[in-house]
Design a protein around this motif. Structure first.
Motif, mmCIF file in Angstrom:
data_model
loop_
_atom_site.group_PDB
_atom_site.id
_atom_site.type_symbol
_atom_site.label_atom_id
_atom_site.label_comp_id
_atom_site.label_asym_id
_atom_site.label_seq_id
_atom_site.Cartn_x
_atom_site.Cartn_y
_atom_site.Cartn_z
ATOM 1 N N ARG A 82 6.345 14.147 -1.566
ATOM 2 C CA ARG A 82 5.936 13.903 -2.948
ATOM 3 C C ARG A 82 4.454 13.533 -3.044
ATOM 4 O O ARG A 82 4.020 12.891 -3.996
ATOM 5 C CB ARG A 82 6.803 12.819 -3.576
ATOM 6 C CG ARG A 82 8.265 13.252 -3.677
ATOM 7 C CD ARG A 82 9.094 12.425 -4.617
ATOM 8 N NE ARG A 82 10.422 13.002 -4.753
ATOM 9 C CZ ARG A 82 10.734 13.993 -5.579
ATOM 10 N NH1 ARG A 82 9.805 14.500 -6.364
ATOM 11 N NH2 ARG A 82 11.973 14.472 -5.646
ATOM 12 N N ALA A 83 3.682 13.947 -2.054
ATOM 13 C CA ALA A 83 2.260 13.624 -2.035
ATOM 14 C C ALA A 83 1.513 14.391 -3.122
ATOM 15 O O ALA A 83 1.808 15.562 -3.404
ATOM 16 C CB ALA A 83 1.667 13.963 -0.679
ATOM 17 N N THR A 84 0.544 13.732 -3.715
ATOM 18 C CA THR A 84 -0.369 14.378 -4.662
ATOM 19 C C THR A 84 -1.732 14.610 -4.023
ATOM 20 O O THR A 84 -2.596 15.248 -4.623
ATOM 21 C CB THR A 84 -0.531 13.523 -5.928
ATOM 22 O OG1 THR A 84 -1.017 12.224 -5.569
ATOM 23 C CG2 THR A 84 0.804 13.389 -6.657
ATOM 24 N N GLN A 85 -1.912 14.066 -2.811
ATOM 25 C CA GLN A 85 -3.147 14.236 -2.056
ATOM 26 C C GLN A 85 -2.828 14.882 -0.709
ATOM 27 O O GLN A 85 -1.960 14.407 0.023
ATOM 28 C CB GLN A 85 -3.822 12.872 -1.812
ATOM 29 C CG GLN A 85 -4.169 12.098 -3.065
ATOM 30 C CD GLN A 85 -5.472 12.578 -3.671
ATOM 31 O OE1 GLN A 85 -6.262 13.246 -3.020
ATOM 32 N NE2 GLN A 85 -5.702 12.221 -4.933
ATOM 33 N N HIS A 86 -3.492 15.989 -0.376
ATOM 34 C CA HIS A 86 -3.395 16.617 0.945
ATOM 35 C C HIS A 86 -1.954 16.976 1.329
ATOM 36 O O HIS A 86 -1.567 16.877 2.492
ATOM 37 C CB HIS A 86 -3.986 15.700 2.020
ATOM 38 C CG HIS A 86 -5.342 15.190 1.707
ATOM 39 N ND1 HIS A 86 -6.455 16.001 1.649
ATOM 40 C CD2 HIS A 86 -5.792 13.934 1.408
ATOM 41 C CE1 HIS A 86 -7.520 15.286 1.347
ATOM 42 N NE2 HIS A 86 -7.149 14.023 1.184
ATOM 43 N N ARG A 133 -4.494 10.388 7.261
ATOM 44 C CA ARG A 133 -5.708 9.580 7.140
ATOM 45 C C ARG A 133 -5.852 8.996 5.743
ATOM 46 O O ARG A 133 -6.251 7.839 5.588
ATOM 47 C CB ARG A 133 -6.932 10.439 7.509
ATOM 48 C CG ARG A 133 -7.008 10.787 8.996
ATOM 49 C CD ARG A 133 -8.318 11.481 9.340
ATOM 50 N NE ARG A 133 -8.386 12.824 8.762
ATOM 51 C CZ ARG A 133 -7.970 13.926 9.369
ATOM 52 N NH1 ARG A 133 -7.416 13.855 10.574
ATOM 53 N NH2 ARG A 133 -8.099 15.101 8.790
ATOM 54 N N TRP A 134 -5.508 9.786 4.733
ATOM 55 C CA TRP A 134 -5.571 9.299 3.349
ATOM 56 C C TRP A 134 -4.630 8.104 3.154
ATOM 57 O O TRP A 134 -5.009 7.086 2.571
ATOM 58 C CB TRP A 134 -5.195 10.428 2.381
ATOM 59 C CG TRP A 134 -5.084 9.966 0.963
ATOM 60 C CD1 TRP A 134 -6.086 9.882 0.039
ATOM 61 C CD2 TRP A 134 -3.898 9.466 0.309
ATOM 62 N NE1 TRP A 134 -5.602 9.368 -1.150
ATOM 63 C CE2 TRP A 134 -4.267 9.112 -1.012
ATOM 64 C CE3 TRP A 134 -2.575 9.295 0.709
ATOM 65 C CZ2 TRP A 134 -3.356 8.598 -1.930
ATOM 66 C CZ3 TRP A 134 -1.664 8.784 -0.200
ATOM 67 C CH2 TRP A 134 -2.053 8.437 -1.500
ATOM 68 N N ALA A 135 -3.385 8.215 3.640
ATOM 69 C CA ALA A 135 -2.409 7.140 3.476
ATOM 70 C C ALA A 135 -2.847 5.878 4.218
ATOM 71 O O ALA A 135 -2.696 4.762 3.715
ATOM 72 C CB ALA A 135 -1.035 7.598 3.963
ATOM 73 N N ALA A 136 -3.412 6.054 5.415
ATOM 74 C CA ALA A 136 -3.906 4.896 6.164
ATOM 75 C C ALA A 136 -5.043 4.210 5.422
ATOM 76 O O ALA A 136 -5.134 2.969 5.396
ATOM 77 C CB ALA A 136 -4.365 5.328 7.554
ATOM 78 N N ALA A 194 0.868 -1.183 0.000
ATOM 79 C CA ALA A 194 0.000 0.000 0.000
ATOM 80 C C ALA A 194 0.907 1.237 0.000
ATOM 81 O O ALA A 194 2.132 1.133 0.136
ATOM 82 C CB ALA A 194 -0.898 0.002 1.233
ATOM 83 N N ALA A 195 0.316 2.403 -0.144
ATOM 84 C CA ALA A 195 1.080 3.650 -0.188
ATOM 85 C C ALA A 195 1.839 3.882 1.112
ATOM 86 O O ALA A 195 1.406 3.474 2.189
ATOM 87 C CB ALA A 195 0.144 4.819 -0.468
#
Length: 462
Positions: free
Chosen positions: A193-197, A206-209, A186-187
């Motif tokens: 280098r995040a593209t989200q948040h 929370r997104w990564a989890a 998983a991520a």
């Protein structure tokens, strides 16, 4: 003439002998036919010395290991005393005082109810043991299909067939495939280098989890036994995570009846100013794997620490865990571990890290004015400097630049300048730093000054 009677070889001869007979780990052996391998002869405090007499700052604690520094006579004497008393006996159905005492000590340090300690020879064996425990645990509970493991992209967990399957670095696995089936990715938590948040750490956490839950659902919760994460991810360059991440991962594992394993082989025993980084970051795992700093490298030892929940089905009548290692819980290593923990406690090394981590961060942050430096990240005494070709766009080094810098120029240039650390590109190109816990501002300044000079030269090569 016996080997003991032979004169010590000179520097060139020693390096050539190494090339002729010593199969070095993770090394391109062919290069040493032309250029002798570096030979390290001794260590003292935060420094190592080579066979040319040069003093080099150990900016990696050997391999994230030597927490209390080199040359601690107290640890050598502890090993000698134990070897005179009982040099070896297995813990295969037997016990000996050093293993008993160290298991109790480690259990007291571990968070929550993790109080059952299974000793190994090192970290990879501890990870291997955790996976095997997770598989058997669910079989004992009547859930035999739960066998898979979710880990994170770019994460490194060891080189054995099982631990390598959990590892998330494809290039490290390709020469040994097919591996043990069951490892899925998983991520990770690389917010740089995040593209989200990317501008909201808690939302990003929370997104990564949630990507872990996505992987569990995709594989099917009835097939997933464990999630394995490091509190700070090593490979890729010291990825930290907000508390929201760890809380959400715990919730996800509970919801889907999955064991949560914290790989603390690097992060344990003071690297982040606590016995276990899980406690610092609010992570409550079901299993911890550890090694390295447990003995500060003075003798090899690792451990898997399990909770009461995990051990419970193994305590049933006629149940055994058919797994072990000849040198797991070795009496000499256990005695060294006890003496090592004594030093950490007596010298307040955990608090020393907490007191100095902001200073280490600030010192490394000075490097951000260099055009080759894209990011400085980490925690405690565990940091990475990411290298880029354009700090504004975060442009990465291409394959040729990685070859010339990460594998070619940087390792020898840093060493020649007086700093041993780790240029690495298992994710993007980074230089990793993890000095002994005895270090302070003087050593941080020395690290920064050497890095500044070498990275300035590296930029000119780009």
């Amino acid at each position: 003439m016996t080997l003991a009677e032979k004169p010590a070889p000179d520097a060139v001869t020693a390096g050539r002998n190494a090339a002729d007979h010593l199969w070095m780990h993770f090394a391109r052996m062919g290069r040493y036919a032309e250029k002798p391998a570096p030979v390290i002869t001794r260590g003292e405090g935060a420094y190592i010395y080579d066979d040319r007499g040069r003093r080099i700052l150990d900016g990696l604690s050997g391999l994230f290991v030597v927490q209390v520094g080199h040359g601690r006579r107290e640890l050598a004497e502890a090993a000698a005393r134990q070897a005179e008393t009982l040099a070896y006996f297995p813990v295969w159905g037997y016990a000996h005082p050093p293993a008993i005492q160290l298991a109790e000590r480690v259990a007291d340090l571990a968070p929550g109810d993790l109080d059952r300690v299974f000793f190994t020879s090192g970290g990879g064996e501890a990870v291997e043991s955790a996976w095997k425990v997770a598989k058997q645990y669910f079989k004992l509970l009547g859930k035999p299909t739960k066998h898979k493991v979710i880990s994170r992209m770019t994460a490194y967990h060891g080189t054995t067939q099982g631990a390598l399957s959990i590892t998330g670095v494809p290039a490290m696995k390709q020469d040994f495939e097919p591996l043990t089936p069951g490892g899925f990715r998983a991520a990770n938590t690389n917010i740089y280098r995040a593209t989200q948040h990317a501008d909201d750490a808690e939302a990003f956490g929370r997104w990564a989890a949630d990507r872990i839950e996505e992987a569990i659902l995709f594989e099917g919760p009835a097939t997933v036994a464990a999630v394995v994460i490091e509190p700070v991810q090593n490979s890729g360059g010291c990825f930290t995570a907000p508390r929201s991440y760890f809380a959400r991962v715990r919730e996800i594992c509970d919801r889907h009846d999955v064991l949560l394993v914290a790989d603390e082989v690097i992060t344990g025993f003071g690297r982040h100013g606590a016995a276990f980084a899980s406690a610092k970051f609010g992570l409550q795992p079901d299993i911890i794997t550890c090694a390295k700093g447990l003995t500060s490298g003075y003798s090899p030892l690792g451990a898997m620490i399990a909770s009461e929940r995990v051990i419970e089905p193994f305590l049933a009548d006629k149940v055994a865990f058919p797994h072990g290692y000849t040198f797991g819980g070795h009496p000499v290593s256990a005695a060294v571990g006890l003496a090592n923990l004594d030093i950490m406690e007596r010298e307040g090394l955990y608090q020393r890290v907490l007191d100095n981590e902001d200073g280490f961060r600030a010192t490394l942050d000075r490097l951000r004015d260099l055009p080759i430096v894209g990011d400085v990240r980490g925690d405690g005494y565990f940091w990475a400097v990411e290298l880029v070709t354009d700090s504004a766009t975060k442009a990465v080094l291409d394959a040729d630049q990685r070859e010339r810098l990460v594998r070619g120029f940087l390792p020898s240039a840093l060493f020649e300048a007086g700093l041993y650390c780790r240029p690495d590109d298992r994710g993007e190109a980074v230089v990793q730093l993890a000095p002994p816990l005895i270090c302070g501002q003087a050593e941080f300044d020395e690290i920064e000054q050497i890095l500044r000079g070498v990275l300035t030269e590296a930029w000119s090569l780009l």
